[in-house]
Design a protein around this motif. Structure first.
Motif, short mmCIF file in Angstrom:
data_model
loop_
_atom_site.label_atom_id
_atom_site.label_comp_id
_atom_site.label_asym_id
_atom_site.label_seq_id
_atom_site.Cartn_x
_atom_site.Cartn_y
_atom_site.Cartn_z
N TRP A 157 0.79 -1.22 0.00
CA TRP A 157 0.00 0.00 0.00
C TRP A 157 0.82 1.27 0.00
O TRP A 157 0.29 2.36 0.04
CB TRP A 157 -0.99 0.01 1.17
N THR A 161 0.13 11.49 0.89
CA THR A 161 -0.59 11.07 -0.31
C THR A 161 -0.72 9.55 -0.38
O THR A 161 -1.81 9.02 -0.64
CB THR A 161 0.13 11.58 -1.58
N LEU A 162 0.38 8.83 -0.12
CA LEU A 162 0.33 7.37 -0.15
C LEU A 162 -0.64 6.82 0.88
O LEU A 162 -1.41 5.89 0.61
CB LEU A 162 1.73 6.78 0.08
N ASP A 190 -4.32 7.66 -0.15
CA ASP A 190 -4.72 6.79 -1.26
C ASP A 190 -5.01 5.37 -0.77
O ASP A 190 -5.96 4.73 -1.21
CB ASP A 190 -3.65 6.75 -2.34
N ALA A 191 -4.17 4.87 0.13
CA ALA A 191 -4.36 3.52 0.66
C ALA A 191 -5.65 3.42 1.46
O ALA A 191 -6.37 2.43 1.39
CB ALA A 191 -3.17 3.11 1.52
N SER A 206 -8.37 5.44 1.14
CA SER A 206 -9.54 5.62 0.27
C SER A 206 -9.79 4.41 -0.63
O SER A 206 -10.93 4.14 -0.99
CB SER A 206 -9.42 6.89 -0.56
N SER A 207 -8.76 3.68 -0.98
CA SER A 207 -8.94 2.51 -1.84
C SER A 207 -9.21 1.24 -1.04
O SER A 207 -9.45 0.19 -1.62
CB SER A 207 -7.69 2.30 -2.69
#
Length: 127
Positions: A70, A106-107, A110-111, A113-114
């Motif tokens: 992730w 950001t990483l 993103d992890a 939200s996904s």
């Protein structure tokens, strides 16, 4: 010893210490093949290029980097590279610390939200 020479000396030490082979390249194409102990990284001549170089070394030597999915391995490699940069010069340029912080945020976002990082949650600290 010049600053450039300090970065290059530490880079040679890291390669030798960890048995890693470097294939020089442009900074925008840097990557690591951890299973082969090979990195494609720029020649370290300044703080930014040394940081990129050390980030790729980290992928070869830190445990578990083949299995993190992730973005944790990227964050860990960034932090390891910052620590190496500090060992060479005693400080880290603010431009690098800001980009590392932004990339980690950001990483992680993103992890979350996904759904790849389901145990974490976003907290709005502005409220």
């Amino acid at each position: 010893m010049t600053v450039k020479e300090q970065y290059q000396r530490r880079a040679r030490w890291l390669l030798t210490r960890h048995g890693i082979r470097q294939i020089p390249c442009e900074p925008q194409w840097a990557l690591a093949h951890s299973s082969e102990n090979v990195i494609r990284a720029p020649e370290p001549v300044d703080a930014k290029s040394f940081y990129i170089f050390a980030h790729e070394v980290a992928h070869c030597i830190l445990p578990g980097h083949k299995y993190m999915d992730w973005g944790a391995s990227e964050i860990e490699a960034d932090l390891w590279a910052v620590a190496e940069l500090k060992r060479v010069r005693g400080w880290v340029p603010v431009t690098i610390t800001r980009s590392v912080n932004a990339r980690a945020a950001t990483l992680t976002a993103d992890a979350i939200s996904s759904g790849r990082l389901p145990l974490a949650k976003l907290v709005d600290i502005g409220k």
